[in-house]
Write an enzyme that holds these catalytic residues in place. Structure first.
Site, PDB file in Angstrom:
ATOM      1  N   HIS A  50      54.504   7.966  30.708  1.00  0.00           N
ATOM      2  CA  HIS A  50      53.657   7.060  31.493  1.00  0.00           C
ATOM      3  C   HIS A  50      53.676   5.624  30.997  1.00  0.00           C
ATOM      4  CE1 HIS A  50      52.354  10.728  33.442  1.00  0.00           C
ATOM      5  NE2 HIS A  50      52.245   9.915  34.473  1.00  0.00           N
TER       6      HIS A  50
ATOM      7  N   ARG B 180      47.620   6.119  40.968  1.00  0.00           N
ATOM      8  CA  ARG B 180      47.299   7.014  39.841  1.00  0.00           C
ATOM      9  C   ARG B 180      45.904   6.638  39.326  1.00  0.00           C
ATOM     10  NH1 ARG B 180      53.044   6.324  38.525  1.00  0.00           N
ATOM     11  NH2 ARG B 180      53.988   8.356  38.202  1.00  0.00           N
TER      12      ARG B 180
ATOM     13  N   GLU C 122      54.919  19.256  42.574  1.00  0.00           N
ATOM     14  CA  GLU C 122      55.507  18.960  41.268  1.00  0.00           C
ATOM     15  C   GLU C 122      55.615  20.209  40.410  1.00  0.00           C
ATOM     16  OE1 GLU C 122      53.091  15.948  39.326  1.00  0.00           O
ATOM     17  OE2 GLU C 122      51.261  16.729  40.224  1.00  0.00           O
TER      18      GLU C 122
ATOM     19  N   ASN D 110      58.928  13.676  38.578  1.00  0.00           N
ATOM     20  CA  ASN D 110      58.837  13.542  37.114  1.00  0.00           C
ATOM     21  C   ASN D 110      58.440  14.887  36.511  1.00  0.00           C
ATOM     22  OD1 ASN D 110      59.162  10.900  37.803  1.00  0.00           O
ATOM     23  ND2 ASN D 110      57.022  10.345  37.520  1.00  0.00           N
ATOM     24  N   ASP D 111      57.444  15.507  37.125  1.00  0.00           N
ATOM     25  CA  ASP D 111      57.036  16.820  36.633  1.00  0.00           C
ATOM     26  C   ASP D 111      57.906  17.929  37.209  1.00  0.00           C
ATOM     27  OD1 ASP D 111      54.944  16.436  34.752  1.00  0.00           O
ATOM     28  OD2 ASP D 111      53.648  15.768  36.378  1.00  0.00           O
TER      29      ASP D 111
ATOM     30  N   ARG E 297      59.275  15.902  29.469  1.00  0.00           N
ATOM     31  CA  ARG E 297      59.626  14.550  29.918  1.00  0.00           C
ATOM     32  C   ARG E 297      59.404  13.487  28.852  1.00  0.00           C
ATOM     33  NH1 ARG E 297      54.985  13.587  34.560  1.00  0.00           N
ATOM     34  NH2 ARG E 297      55.342  11.364  34.335  1.00  0.00           N
TER      35      ARG E 297
ATOM     36  N   CYS F 166      57.008  10.511  45.208  1.00  0.00           N
ATOM     37  CA  CYS F 166      56.432   9.453  44.377  1.00  0.00           C
ATOM     38  C   CYS F 166      56.876   9.560  42.935  1.00  0.00           C
ATOM     39  CB  CYS F 166      54.914   9.439  44.495  1.00  0.00           C
ATOM     40  SG  CYS F 166      54.177  11.008  44.028  1.00  0.00           S
TER      41      CYS F 166
HETATM   42  C1  PEP Z   1      55.328  13.057  39.081  1.00  0.00           C
HETATM   43  O1  PEP Z   1      55.053  14.007  38.348  1.00  0.00           O
HETATM   44  O2  PEP Z   1      56.455  12.889  39.584  1.00  0.00           O
HETATM   45  C2  PEP Z   1      54.319  12.027  39.386  1.00  0.00           C
HETATM   46  C3  PEP Z   1      54.556  11.095  40.270  1.00  0.00           C
HETATM   47  O3  PEP Z   1      53.155  12.065  38.698  1.00  0.00           O
HETATM   48  P1  PEP Z   1      52.972  11.603  37.192  1.00  0.00           P
HETATM   49  O4  PEP Z   1      54.231  10.852  36.791  1.00  0.00           O
HETATM   50  O5  PEP Z   1      51.771  10.742  37.134  1.00  0.00           O
HETATM   51  O6  PEP Z   1      52.835  12.882  36.452  1.00  0.00           O
HETATM   52 MG    MG Z   2      53.041  14.487  37.801  1.00  0.00          MG
END
Ligand code: PEP
Ligand code: MG
Length: 571
Positions: free
Chosen positions: A190, A297, A432, A455-456, A466, A503
């Site tokens: 993040h 977020r 996710e 991302n997740d 990650r 996203c």
């Molecule tokens: C994701 O997991 O792709 C996402 C957009 O949420 P975050 O990165 O806040 O976990």
């Molecule tokens: Mg996420």
């Protein structure tokens, strides 16, 4: 000779400035006995005075730069430092036990911390954090080591850290922090995501930056290639000033597209939206031509403070974003705390696997007060724009139904109170977790939209943390397994007449964009700074051709083969 370190390009751009180490100093010491306790009490008093002087300066600076709210934290610390109930027992201990001041301070401080932490009262629990902070400051003076005071930075710097938490990052002063580099972390940690939205060039996972860089060293952060140069030669500096100028020119070229819609070469429209963390990011979204907010977020509202934000505070933030976007869609995600996003004041027990633990919707469904407060704030704000509500980390349909029922109950309570609420709020989920992607056809019957959180989704599908740069080679957005999951989600949405967005960081990735267009993704949500580049790319692509590319990619075997296939068709 300058030194180069290689890391992960986390946020584009070039930054050149002096290093500022944001590193915890070594505060270890041994217990010892002293022959002159009175002299030791004097030594303690000197350290105490020095800590007070520090805090006075920080408080004034915080007041000037950040406002009364932030300054109040330091005022509270000053009060603790002047509290005889804490100070006297330390001095007594030095005198009666003839021990060194460090030991007396630590023992007494720890006793108070344990006492306050065990109290069943949030206000008292917060006092434990204050005591921890001030005893650390006195200890640093006793040991004559320097604590970093990032709030006092008053010249252009590059932050050097082992890691930056999202809340550290949120507190960086955009005026002076020109870039940052860390030993650990991945592209989707993040702090990296926030660096992109703050337009601060960053290189993460560079392994040895804290070992190799001293305060004041000249540093170049090359966020385009993922390199860090330490004490560069004049020649290299000149070369980088040139690269930086070219990058600025390229950005000026993209900026011409700011008021255009995103339409492909064969006339197909997709929506390019932005990911934001705070209402402060809105300016970047407008300047970069965002067609909406695809992910707000909200957890950043809860960070960098010592208690939960109230319903009114949240309402003001949501309203500001909805009004700022002037009727364009705004997808607000409910609290997604956990993983690398911690809230120390919630006092949650440490977990072995925080990314697989008690986070996001799991926490909200259990702590109903936190959830209701947020849902009420969102619903109250809904009349000020085009709000869509999204639940994070949904793994089962039951979770979605429960979350939706909680939303309905918040709505009913507001209506009963005579408060108006919009009747047109779409309610969707993040996809996710692989179970949800696989069952997307069933989810699509009940949700209004999907937003794919790659991302997740990638970390769970590939079983690769990650945050861990050693397994970052497994962060493979173009792996055919990931592409197949994405296709399932988009197809499932379309079959039920719903829309599918993305996203996760993959949505702004230039290799992924042609495939995602071919798969039929409706909305691409990314860091605001990636939007214009993506728009320029999409305008050159043909949807029909990319459908063929996507079809081919789904049937390839490896990540590398997919990259080659994209290269063949991209100009
Ligand atoms: C994701 O997991 O792709 C996402 C957009 O949420 P975050 O990165 O806040 O976990
Ligand atoms: Mg996420």
């Amino acid at each position: 000779m300058s030194t180069i370190l290689n890391g992960i390009a986390a946020s584009n751009g070039i930054a050149i400035a002096k290093a500022y180490r944001l590193v915890e100093p070594d505060l270890s010491f041994n217990q010892s006995s002293v022959s002159d306790p009175a002299e030791e009490v004097n030594r303690f008093q000197t350290a105490l005075q020095a800590a007070k002087t520090d805090l006075e300066t920080i408080k004034e600076k915080a007041y000037k730069d950040l406002g009364a709210d932030k300054a109040a934290i330091f005022e509270a610390h000053l009060l603790v430092l002047s509290d005889p109930e804490l100070i006297q027992p330390i001095e007594e201990k030095i005198k009666t036990d003839s021990v060194n001041a460090e030991h007396a301070l630590k023992e007494t401080g720890d006793m108070f911390i344990a006492m306050f932490e065990s109290m069943d009262n949030d206000y008292m629990k917060e006092r434990a954090a204050d005591i921890r902070d001030v005893t650390k400051r006195i200890l640093a003076h006793l040991l004559q080591v320097q604590l970093a005071n990032p709030s006092l930075i008053a010249e252009e710097v590059i932050i050097i850290a082992e890691d930056l938490t999202p809340s550290d990052t949120a507190q960086l002063n955009r005026e002076f922090v020109k870039g940052f580099t860390t030993d650990i972390g991945g592209r989707t940690s993040h702090s990296a995501i926030m660096a992109r939205s703050m337009e601060i060039p960053a290189v993460v996972g560079a392994k040895e930056v804290t070992q190799q860089i001293e305060n004041g060293d000249m540093v170049i952060v090359d966020g385009l290639k993922g390199q860090v140069h330490i004490n560069p030669t004049e020649e290299l500096l000149a070369e980088y000033r040139e690269i930086s100028a070219q990058y600025e020119e390229q950005k000026a070229e993209w900026a011409k597209l700011v008021n255009e819609k995103t339409v492909t070469a064969d006339g197909y429209h997709v929506e390019l939206a932005a990911n934001i963390g705070t209402p402060k990011d809105l300016k970047g979204v407008i300047n970069n031509g965002g067609e909406g907010i695809g992910l707000y977020r909200t957890e950043f509202l809860y960070m960098g403070r010592d208690q939960l934000p109230t319903e009114d505070e949240q309402f003001e933030s949501y309203k500001a974003v909805l009004e700022g976007m002037d009727g364009k869609p705004v997808v607000v995600r409910t609290l997604d705390i956990g993983g690398d996003k911690e809230l120390p004041y919630l006092d949650l027990p440490k977990e072995m696997n925080p990314f697989l633990g008690f986070r996001a919707i799991r926490l909200c469904l259990e702590d109903r007060d936190i959830f209701q407060t947020q849902l009420r704030a969102l619903l109250r704000a809904s009349v000020y724009g085009n709000l869509k509500i999204m639940f994070p980390m949904i793994a089962t349909l039951d979770e979605f139904r429960e979350a939706k029922a909680a939303l309905e109950s918040a709505k009913q309570s507001l209506i009963d109170e005579g408060v108006s609420v919009s009747e047109n709020i779409e309610v969707g989920i993040m996809v996710e977790i692989p179970s949800t992607a696989i069952l997307a056809d069933q989810f699509a019957k009940e949700v209004d939209f999907f937003s794919i959180g790659t991302n997740d989704l990638i970390q769970y599908t590939m079983a690769a943390d990650r945050m861990n740069e050693r397994v970052s080679y497994l962060y493979q957005p173009y792996n055919p397994s990931i592409l197949r999951l994405i296709k399932m989600v988009i197809d499932a949405a379309h079959k039920e007449g719903k829309w599918a967005g993305m996203c996760g960081e993959m949505a702004g990735d230039e290799v992924a964009i042609p495939i995602l267009l071919g798969l039929g993704l409706d909305e691409f949500s990314m860091s605001a700074t990636s939007i214009l580049k993506a728009r320029s790319q999409l305008k050159r692509l043909s949807k029909a051709e990319m459908e063929n590319l996507a079809e081919e990619a789904l049937n390839l075997r490896t990540y590398g083969e997919v990259i080659q296939a994209v290269k063949k068709v991209s100009k």
